[in-house]
Design a protein around this motif. Structure first.
Motif, PDB file in Angstrom:
ATOM      1  N   SER A 178     -19.850  18.617  14.260  1.00 49.78           N
ATOM      2  CA  SER A 178     -19.168  17.346  14.061  1.00 49.78           C
ATOM      3  C   SER A 178     -18.355  16.996  15.302  1.00 49.78           C
ATOM      4  CB  SER A 178     -18.239  17.428  12.850  1.00 49.78           C
ATOM      5  OG  SER A 178     -17.340  16.333  12.849  1.00 49.78           O
ATOM      6  N   PRO A 179     -18.403  15.736  15.738  1.00 47.78           N
ATOM      7  CA  PRO A 179     -17.618  15.330  16.906  1.00 47.78           C
ATOM      8  C   PRO A 179     -16.115  15.535  16.709  1.00 47.78           C
ATOM      9  CG  PRO A 179     -19.126  13.573  16.238  1.00 47.78           C
ATOM     10  CD  PRO A 179     -19.205  14.647  15.194  1.00 47.78           C
ATOM     11  N   HIS A 180     -15.667  15.556  15.450  1.00 48.31           N
ATOM     12  CA  HIS A 180     -14.239  15.696  15.153  1.00 48.31           C
ATOM     13  C   HIS A 180     -13.811  17.151  14.966  1.00 48.31           C
ATOM     14  CE1 HIS A 180     -14.260  11.387  14.851  1.00 48.31           C
ATOM     15  NE2 HIS A 180     -15.219  11.456  13.952  1.00 48.31           N
ATOM     16  N   ALA A 181     -14.772  18.068  14.945  1.00 46.56           N
ATOM     17  CA  ALA A 181     -14.456  19.491  14.789  1.00 46.56           C
ATOM     18  C   ALA A 181     -13.761  20.002  16.055  1.00 46.56           C
ATOM     19  CB  ALA A 181     -15.740  20.283  14.552  1.00 46.56           C
ATOM     20  N   PRO A 182     -12.936  21.036  15.917  1.00 42.82           N
ATOM     21  CA  PRO A 182     -12.344  21.628  17.121  1.00 42.82           C
ATOM     22  C   PRO A 182     -13.453  22.116  18.060  1.00 42.82           C
ATOM     23  CG  PRO A 182     -11.287  22.492  15.157  1.00 42.82           C
ATOM     24  CD  PRO A 182     -12.487  21.701  14.704  1.00 42.82           C
ATOM     25  N   CYS A 183     -13.270  21.901  19.349  1.00 44.31           N
ATOM     26  CA  CYS A 183     -14.283  22.328  20.312  1.00 44.31           C
ATOM     27  C   CYS A 183     -14.405  23.847  20.281  1.00 44.31           C
ATOM     28  CB  CYS A 183     -13.923  21.850  21.717  1.00 44.31           C
ATOM     29  SG  CYS A 183     -15.305  22.083  22.858  1.00 44.31           S
ATOM     30  N   PRO A 184     -15.630  24.364  20.269  1.00 43.70           N
ATOM     31  CA  PRO A 184     -15.819  25.819  20.257  1.00 43.70           C
ATOM     32  C   PRO A 184     -15.197  26.526  21.450  1.00 43.70           C
ATOM     33  CG  PRO A 184     -17.880  24.717  19.745  1.00 43.70           C
ATOM     34  CD  PRO A 184     -16.908  23.652  20.167  1.00 43.70           C
ATOM     35  N   CYS A 185     -15.040  25.826  22.585  1.00 44.67           N
ATOM     36  CA  CYS A 185     -14.516  26.480  23.785  1.00 44.67           C
ATOM     37  C   CYS A 185     -13.049  26.852  23.654  1.00 44.67           C
ATOM     38  CB  CYS A 185     -14.748  25.618  25.024  1.00 44.67           C
ATOM     39  SG  CYS A 185     -13.517  24.325  25.307  1.00 44.67           S
ATOM     40  N   GLY A 186     -12.367  26.311  22.631  1.00 42.65           N
ATOM     41  CA  GLY A 186     -10.980  26.692  22.372  1.00 42.65           C
ATOM     42  C   GLY A 186      -9.934  25.927  23.141  1.00 42.65           C
ATOM     43  N   ARG A 187     -10.321  24.889  23.868  1.00 43.99           N
ATOM     44  CA  ARG A 187      -9.332  24.107  24.628  1.00 43.99           C
ATOM     45  C   ARG A 187      -8.339  23.472  23.660  1.00 43.99           C
ATOM     46  NH1 ARG A 187      -9.271  22.607  29.862  1.00 43.99           N
ATOM     47  NH2 ARG A 187     -11.481  22.978  30.178  1.00 43.99           N
ATOM     48  N   THR A 188      -7.063  23.465  24.058  1.00 43.24           N
ATOM     49  CA  THR A 188      -6.006  22.871  23.234  1.00 43.24           C
ATOM     50  C   THR A 188      -5.236  21.831  24.043  1.00 43.24           C
ATOM     51  OG1 THR A 188      -4.442  24.605  23.841  1.00 43.24           O
ATOM     52  CG2 THR A 188      -5.702  24.940  21.804  1.00 43.24           C
ATOM     53  N   THR A 189      -4.520  20.978  23.327  1.00 39.26           N
ATOM     54  CA  THR A 189      -3.668  19.974  23.962  1.00 39.26           C
ATOM     55  C   THR A 189      -2.390  20.648  24.455  1.00 39.26           C
ATOM     56  OG1 THR A 189      -2.467  19.444  21.937  1.00 39.26           O
ATOM     57  CG2 THR A 189      -4.511  18.203  22.357  1.00 39.26           C
ATOM     58  N   ALA A 190      -1.551  19.891  25.138  1.00 43.25           N
ATOM     59  CA  ALA A 190      -0.258  20.405  25.602  1.00 43.25           C
ATOM     60  C   ALA A 190       0.617  20.850  24.431  1.00 43.25           C
ATOM     61  CB  ALA A 190       0.457  19.342  26.431  1.00 43.25           C
ATOM     62  N   GLN A 191       0.371  20.264  23.251  1.00 42.90           N
ATOM     63  CA  GLN A 191       1.122  20.634  22.044  1.00 42.90           C
ATOM     64  C   GLN A 191       0.499  21.820  21.312  1.00 42.90           C
ATOM     65  OE1 GLN A 191      -0.027  17.400  22.596  1.00 42.90           O
ATOM     66  NE2 GLN A 191       1.896  16.735  23.503  1.00 42.90           N
ATOM     67  N   GLY A 192      -0.593  22.362  21.851  1.00 45.74           N
ATOM     68  CA  GLY A 192      -1.239  23.513  21.237  1.00 45.74           C
ATOM     69  C   GLY A 192      -2.233  23.174  20.141  1.00 45.74           C
ATOM     70  N   LEU A 193      -2.568  21.894  20.005  1.00 49.60           N
ATOM     71  CA  LEU A 193      -3.535  21.482  18.985  1.00 49.60           C
ATOM     72  C   LEU A 193      -4.945  21.555  19.541  1.00 49.60           C
ATOM     73  CD1 LEU A 193      -1.605  18.348  17.699  1.00 49.60           C
ATOM     74  CD2 LEU A 193      -1.723  20.623  16.641  1.00 49.60           C
ATOM     75  N   PRO A 194      -5.930  21.916  18.710  1.00 50.98           N
ATOM     76  CA  PRO A 194      -7.314  21.980  19.197  1.00 50.98           C
ATOM     77  C   PRO A 194      -7.809  20.609  19.642  1.00 50.98           C
ATOM     78  CG  PRO A 194      -7.116  22.915  16.974  1.00 50.98           C
ATOM     79  CD  PRO A 194      -5.808  22.281  17.309  1.00 50.98           C
ATOM     80  N   VAL A 195      -8.565  20.591  20.730  1.00 50.60           N
ATOM     81  CA  VAL A 195      -9.191  19.360  21.203  1.00 50.60           C
ATOM     82  C   VAL A 195     -10.514  19.194  20.455  1.00 50.60           C
ATOM     83  CG1 VAL A 195     -10.196  18.187  23.216  1.00 50.60           C
ATOM     84  CG2 VAL A 195      -8.118  19.556  23.466  1.00 50.60           C
ATOM     85  N   ALA A 196     -10.796  17.976  19.999  1.00 55.15           N
ATOM     86  CA  ALA A 196     -12.035  17.695  19.269  1.00 55.15           C
ATOM     87  C   ALA A 196     -13.240  17.887  20.186  1.00 55.15           C
ATOM     88  CB  ALA A 196     -12.015  16.271  18.719  1.00 55.15           C
ATOM     89  N   TYR A 197     -14.330  18.347  19.610  1.00 54.15           N
ATOM     90  CA  TYR A 197     -15.574  18.569  20.356  1.00 54.15           C
ATOM     91  C   TYR A 197     -15.978  17.317  21.135  1.00 54.15           C
ATOM     92  CZ  TYR A 197     -20.506  19.681  21.190  1.00 54.15           C
ATOM     93  OH  TYR A 197     -21.738  19.898  21.768  1.00 54.15           O
ATOM     94  N   ALA A 198     -15.866  16.130  20.513  1.00 60.41           N
ATOM     95  CA  ALA A 198     -16.268  14.877  21.166  1.00 60.41           C
ATOM     96  C   ALA A 198     -15.436  14.596  22.412  1.00 60.41           C
ATOM     97  CB  ALA A 198     -16.149  13.709  20.197  1.00 60.41           C
ATOM     98  N   ASP A 199     -14.187  15.035  22.422  1.00 57.93           N
ATOM     99  CA  ASP A 199     -13.300  14.783  23.547  1.00 57.93           C
ATOM    100  C   ASP A 199     -13.305  15.913  24.572  1.00 57.93           C
ATOM    101  OD1 ASP A 199     -12.467  12.386  22.370  1.00 57.93           O
ATOM    102  OD2 ASP A 199     -10.920  13.425  21.212  1.00 57.93           O
ATOM    103  N   CYS A 200     -14.096  16.924  24.332  1.00 56.81           N
ATOM    104  CA  CYS A 200     -14.104  18.104  25.194  1.00 56.81           C
ATOM    105  C   CYS A 200     -15.527  18.357  25.694  1.00 56.81           C
ATOM    106  CB  CYS A 200     -13.528  19.292  24.418  1.00 56.81           C
ATOM    107  SG  CYS A 200     -13.060  20.709  25.442  1.00 56.81           S
ATOM    108  N   CYS A 201     -16.170  19.374  25.212  1.00 52.41           N
ATOM    109  CA  CYS A 201     -17.477  19.777  25.736  1.00 52.41           C
ATOM    110  C   CYS A 201     -18.632  18.851  25.366  1.00 52.41           C
ATOM    111  CB  CYS A 201     -17.793  21.201  25.290  1.00 52.41           C
ATOM    112  SG  CYS A 201     -16.711  22.431  26.074  1.00 52.41           S
ATOM    113  N   ALA A 202     -18.525  18.137  24.257  1.00 58.14           N
ATOM    114  CA  ALA A 202     -19.639  17.259  23.843  1.00 58.14           C
ATOM    115  C   ALA A 202     -19.949  16.216  24.889  1.00 58.14           C
ATOM    116  CB  ALA A 202     -19.328  16.580  22.510  1.00 58.14           C
ATOM    117  N   ARG A 203     -18.939  15.755  25.613  1.00 58.52           N
ATOM    118  CA  ARG A 203     -19.187  14.706  26.617  1.00 58.52           C
ATOM    119  C   ARG A 203     -20.119  15.203  27.708  1.00 58.52           C
ATOM    120  NH1 ARG A 203     -13.330  14.711  29.666  1.00 58.52           N
ATOM    121  NH2 ARG A 203     -12.983  16.912  29.275  1.00 58.52           N
TER     122      ARG A 203
END
Length: 136
Positions: free
Chosen positions: A4-29
């Motif tokens: 799912s594009p909204h799922a946390p990215c498998p690579c584990g990248r997080t925001t500055a606040q420590g929240l998971p980055v969505a797959y669509a905003d990370c590796c999916a691109r």
């Protein structure tokens, strides 16, 4: 296996606040748009390749493997469950080369596997490619 594009990215990248980055905003691109959106550096390519292993996206993995080292085919470990990625180091080694050290963890057949590798990458024709790596 689609993600799912909204799922946390498998690579584990997080925001500055420590929240998971969505797959669509990370590796999916990169994974889903290889032809138009190359990874900007070796670390992004390595993370997107990890996500491609999680989603079993062989075309992306083969396309981002340097032609000098690319296998003819790619088989996935049946029943593998990917557990996480830790990027330990990322540094350029030349004008068009870089290394990324990482630890990837997965479980297969009830057995835990830890892959610790220092991977080498090369930048050619506007794209980064995985060349090879040394496992620890």
């Amino acid at each position: 296996m689609p993600l799912s594009p909204h799922a946390p990215c498998p690579c584990g990248r997080t925001t500055a606040q420590g929240l998971p980055v969505a797959y669509a905003d990370c590796c999916a691109r990169f994974v889903e748009h290889f032809d138009t959106a190359p990874a900007p550096d070796a670390e992004h390519l390595m993370r997107s390749r990890y996500s491609a292993f999680v989603t079993e996206n062989a075309p992306y993995l083969l396309a981002t493997w340097h032609p000098s080292q690319r296998p003819a085919t790619l088989d996935f470990e049946a029943g593998a469950k990917w557990l996480g990625l830790q990027v330990k180091a990322f540094h350029p080694t030349g004008a068009a080369t870089a290394e990324v050290e990482f630890v990837a963890r997965f479980r297969v057949g009830g057995r835990a596997v830890r892959l610790h590798e220092r991977s080498r990458f090369v930048h050619e024709d506007g794209r980064w490619f995985y060349v090879d790596g040394d496992q620890f």
